[in-house]
Structure formats: C-alpha cells, structure tokens
Motif scaffolding. Structure first.
Motif, PDB file in Angstrom:
ATOM      1  N   GLN A 105     -13.248 -12.289   2.565  1.00  0.00           N
ATOM      2  CA  GLN A 105     -14.304 -13.226   2.967  1.00  0.00           C
ATOM      3  C   GLN A 105     -13.801 -14.256   3.977  1.00  0.00           C
ATOM      4  O   GLN A 105     -12.604 -14.515   4.096  1.00  0.00           O
ATOM      5  CB  GLN A 105     -14.885 -13.928   1.734  1.00  0.00           C
ATOM      6  N   ASN A 106     -14.729 -14.805   4.712  1.00  0.00           N
ATOM      7  CA  ASN A 106     -14.469 -15.868   5.691  1.00  0.00           C
ATOM      8  C   ASN A 106     -13.494 -15.441   6.789  1.00  0.00           C
ATOM      9  O   ASN A 106     -12.604 -16.204   7.186  1.00  0.00           O
ATOM     10  CB  ASN A 106     -13.969 -17.136   4.998  1.00  0.00           C
ATOM     11  N   GLY A 107     -13.663 -14.197   7.255  1.00  0.00           N
ATOM     12  CA  GLY A 107     -12.938 -13.752   8.434  1.00  0.00           C
ATOM     13  C   GLY A 107     -11.512 -13.313   8.203  1.00  0.00           C
ATOM     14  O   GLY A 107     -10.744 -13.199   9.169  1.00  0.00           O
ATOM     15  N   LYS A 108     -11.131 -13.001   6.953  1.00  0.00           N
ATOM     16  CA  LYS A 108      -9.738 -12.661   6.656  1.00  0.00           C
ATOM     17  C   LYS A 108      -9.508 -11.175   6.426  1.00  0.00           C
ATOM     18  O   LYS A 108      -8.447 -10.779   5.946  1.00  0.00           O
ATOM     19  CB  LYS A 108      -9.251 -13.452   5.426  1.00  0.00           C
ATOM     20  N   LEU A 123      -3.702 -18.935   7.701  1.00  0.00           N
ATOM     21  CA  LEU A 123      -4.253 -19.662   6.561  1.00  0.00           C
ATOM     22  C   LEU A 123      -3.800 -21.128   6.588  1.00  0.00           C
ATOM     23  O   LEU A 123      -2.757 -21.454   7.152  1.00  0.00           O
ATOM     24  CB  LEU A 123      -3.805 -19.008   5.256  1.00  0.00           C
ATOM     25  N   ARG A 142     -10.258 -20.225  -4.845  1.00  0.00           N
ATOM     26  CA  ARG A 142     -10.210 -21.046  -3.627  1.00  0.00           C
ATOM     27  C   ARG A 142      -9.282 -20.426  -2.591  1.00  0.00           C
ATOM     28  O   ARG A 142      -9.551 -20.498  -1.380  1.00  0.00           O
ATOM     29  CB  ARG A 142      -9.766 -22.455  -3.984  1.00  0.00           C
ATOM     30  N   ALA A 145     -11.140 -17.618  -0.969  1.00  0.00           N
ATOM     31  CA  ALA A 145     -12.240 -18.095  -0.136  1.00  0.00           C
ATOM     32  C   ALA A 145     -11.783 -18.908   1.071  1.00  0.00           C
ATOM     33  O   ALA A 145     -12.599 -19.290   1.906  1.00  0.00           O
ATOM     34  CB  ALA A 145     -13.189 -18.939  -0.983  1.00  0.00           C
ATOM     35  N   SER A 146     -10.476 -19.162   1.185  1.00  0.00           N
ATOM     36  CA  SER A 146      -9.966 -19.978   2.289  1.00  0.00           C
ATOM     37  C   SER A 146     -10.384 -19.403   3.637  1.00  0.00           C
ATOM     38  O   SER A 146     -10.375 -18.187   3.843  1.00  0.00           O
ATOM     39  CB  SER A 146      -8.435 -20.041   2.241  1.00  0.00           C
ATOM     40  N   GLY A 147     -10.728 -20.290   4.539  1.00  0.00           N
ATOM     41  CA  GLY A 147     -10.979 -19.875   5.911  1.00  0.00           C
ATOM     42  C   GLY A 147      -9.700 -19.937   6.713  1.00  0.00           C
ATOM     43  O   GLY A 147      -8.670 -20.436   6.254  1.00  0.00           O
ATOM     44  N   LEU A 148      -9.730 -19.406   7.917  1.00  0.00           N
ATOM     45  CA  LEU A 148      -8.568 -19.415   8.799  1.00  0.00           C
ATOM     46  C   LEU A 148      -8.582 -20.668   9.667  1.00  0.00           C
ATOM     47  O   LEU A 148      -9.629 -21.101  10.137  1.00  0.00           O
ATOM     48  CB  LEU A 148      -8.573 -18.179   9.689  1.00  0.00           C
ATOM     49  N   VAL A 149      -7.395 -21.226   9.902  1.00  0.00           N
ATOM     50  CA  VAL A 149      -7.280 -22.350  10.829  1.00  0.00           C
ATOM     51  C   VAL A 149      -6.709 -21.898  12.168  1.00  0.00           C
ATOM     52  O   VAL A 149      -6.763 -22.641  13.151  1.00  0.00           O
ATOM     53  CB  VAL A 149      -6.426 -23.490  10.227  1.00  0.00           C
TER      54      VAL A 149
END
Length: 368
Positions: A105-108, A123, A142, A145-149
């Motif tokens: 999820q979230n582009g990973k 990450l 969490r 569900a982390s998004g990428l920076v």
C-alpha cells in the motif's frame, strides 16, 4: 567522586585506558566496557567507570548487560534475514510485498528486501511518535502503511522502519517471532548466554541503566521509543547483550560464519553481507552493515577498506576487520542519567588510537 583510574599498564594500551577515563571524568559517559580483538585474539579488555551514577554510583562489571539499540539490526535481524536467504526462503531482489502483501500500500509495491537492508527503500526514518499508539500489531500496521519520502533506490536514508519490516519478514517466513528465531538460530548456537530481547528480572542487577521514563530510571526496558511501544521486540532495536557475547559474534564473522563447530552463516554469505556498495549520495553500506558513512565515526578509516560495523543510539559500537581478524566493541550507556551524554568524542578518539596502533603493528610486521 570520579571512578578510580585503572593501574598503569605496560601492554601498549595505556592510551586506551586514559582516553576512556577522560571521557568518564568529563561526564559525557558514565563508564564503558571495551574489548579489542587483534589477530583473532582478545588483546585488550577493560571495564571503566560506573553502570549507574544516580541515585548512587554502581561500578561497571565485565558482564554488565547493555541495551545495544541499533546493533539489533545487524546482530539479530540481518543475520536472521541472511540465514533465510541461504535457505532459499527469501530473495533479496524480490518485492517485500511478495512476503507481506499489506506492505504494497501507499506506493511501496516495488520496494525490495535488498533496499530495506541497504536503507535505500525511501521509507521514513521512524514511525509517527506524535500520535499515541501502543502494541506490536499497531506498530506493524503503521510500518506496512508507511508512505515513501523518497523514490526507492534513489537515496541512502537510514530508517528504523526498514528493519521493523525486516523483523516481521523473519516472523512471516520462518513462522517464529524474531526474538525466538534469533535465540534458537543465532544466540544459543553461539553460546551468547546473556543476549536477547526483554531480559528476565533475574538479570536486572547486571543491566546498565539508561535514561528516565515517566520519572523513573529505565533499566532492563528498551530505551528506543518505537521498540518500547511495540513491547520491546522489534527488528531495529530491543536487543540486550554483553561485550563477551558480542565478541563471540564478531569472532564468528571473522571466521567465515562458524564458531566452535556452530555454523551460523556460510563464508560466501558473510562476504556478500559485509561487502560495501556505494549508494546514491555516497554512503557505502553492506547488507545491514555500515562500511563507510556518516555513522562510521572514523572506524572505516581506522580499520581499513574491507572493515564493517554498526553503532547504537545508546552509545554502543561494534566494528570488524576481516583482513586482520580484528574487532572493537564499545559498550556504554551514554544516555544515563539525564539523556544528555555524548559518545562521539570517545568513538573518534578510539578510531585515532586504533589507526595509530595498526600503523605501528604494520610497520613492526614488515621489520620481522
């Protein structure tokens, strides 16, 4: 009163004693257990200063147990991951989501296991600690569900989240939680009797205190806030150990993955894991291990181009040179008693001393 200085020595390590003692007297660290191996043998072992200075001073002992913070990443998690790679159960270049679908999820979806190990996944450095949350399940949710920076593979960004995820991969692939897996497949075979997560109450009197939490001195509980919220067991922090146990681990690596008949890793796996690769931005890392980066504290130059190691937030350090079967272990609780200590001057000073000693040893060797 400052801790008593050790007796003057005649084995060439007097400067090691004096350097550590000066840092203790400065108040930057309360004490340290230091072990230096050379040519496969322990050349220097010293215990200086205090395990606790508040509410009263308690002397360190050689068997003091320390919260080794991010050394967890290499001693437990990386070793476990590479064992699973050896067994053909985990592929370094496969997407993490192959083993943990929720991680996509979230582009990973394209983030690989190798990128987690080299801190090039993109990450964030840590999970959100502003919002109140507790529990291992919530921490893992969490992390998933982390998004990428940063886009994956474009920058070295040291991240605890990488190793929280890796610790969960060990669990999912092996069927054993990280703490039990590491105990059964790493610590017990190596005879690392004082190494583990969530140390039992019977060992409390040997554990170095760290800082204050909710008005009480923390002792025997992991200091890392994220690992603490996750119950003390995580892939990035939570491990406790002693200098002698870590020396056995280091000796195993210098011997190609074997110690006293116990095979932990194959020689080719040790070589693969610790070989430096240059990442975007210039940092050189192995798989899990540091080779030359902002975290090296000069150890990369002191020990040589093939050396590798890791540091920990509590003040701990492990650095290894396979070419000379040498290693340095520094265990200290620089956060005790007020969270304001500083171990960097000690690390830099020891890097200089070791570089000088190794230069002198090399010169002597060419004359013999």
């Amino acid at each position: 009163m400052p801790a008593a200085a050790p007796a003057q020595r005649s084995d060439g390590f007097a400067a090691f004693d004096a350097t550590a003692q000066a840092e203790i007297e400065s108040g930057r660290i309360p004490g340290a257990v230091i072990l230096y191996g050379e040519n496969g043998k322990v050349a220097y072992r010293e215990t200086l200063g205090s395990r606790e200075v508040a509410p009263e001073r308690v002397a360190l002992t050689p068997d003091t147990i320390f919260d080794i913070a991010s050394l967890t990443k290499v001693v437990a998690t990386t070793t476990a991951v590479m064992q699973l790679v050896e067994a053909g159960r985990l592929d370094l270049d496969s997407p993490v989501a192959r083993y943990w679908p929720a991680f996509a999820q979230n582009g990973k979806a394209a983030v690989t296991v190798r990128q987690l190990l080299t801190h090039s996944s993109g990450l964030p450095a840590d999970l959100d600690l502003v919002t109140r949350w507790d529990g291992e399940a919530e921490g893992l949710a969490r992390a998933a569900a982390s998004g990428l920076v940063k886009p994956p593979g474009t920058q070295f960004l040291y991240s605890d989240v990488n190793f929280i995820v890796l610790g969960e991969l060990v669990h999912r692939i092996s069927g054993e939680p990280l703490d039990r897996y590491a105990q059964a497949h790493i610590f017990a075979p190596l005879g690392m009797a004082d190494t583990g997560f969530r140390p039992p109450a019977a060992r409390l009197e040997r554990i170095a205190a760290t800082d204050r939490e909710d008005g009480r001195m923390r002792q025997g509980e992991v200091q890392d806030p994220t690992a603490f919220r996750m119950g003390g067991i995580a892939g990035h922090a939570g491990l406790f150990s002693t200098a002698d146990d870590l020396a056995r681990f280091a000796e195993m690596l210098t011997k190609g993955g074997t110690l006293d008949g116990a095979r932990i890793l194959r020689p080719e796996t040790v070589a693969q894991m610790t070989r430096g690769m240059t990442l975007p931005g210039g940092a050189r890392r192995g798989l899990g291990w540091d080779v030359s980066s902002a975290y090296s504290a000069g150890m990369d130059r002191a020990f040589g181009p093939d050396s590798y190691g890791h540091t920990g937030y509590t003040g701990c350090l492990l650095w290894i040179d396979p070419d000379t079967s040498s290693f340095l272990i520094v265990l200290t609780s620089r956060l005790h008693p007020d969270g304001r200590g500083n171990v960097m001057p000690l690390r830099h000073a020891f890097a200089r001393l070791i570089a000088e000693r190794r230069g002198a040893v090399a010169i002597a060797s060419t004359r013999n």
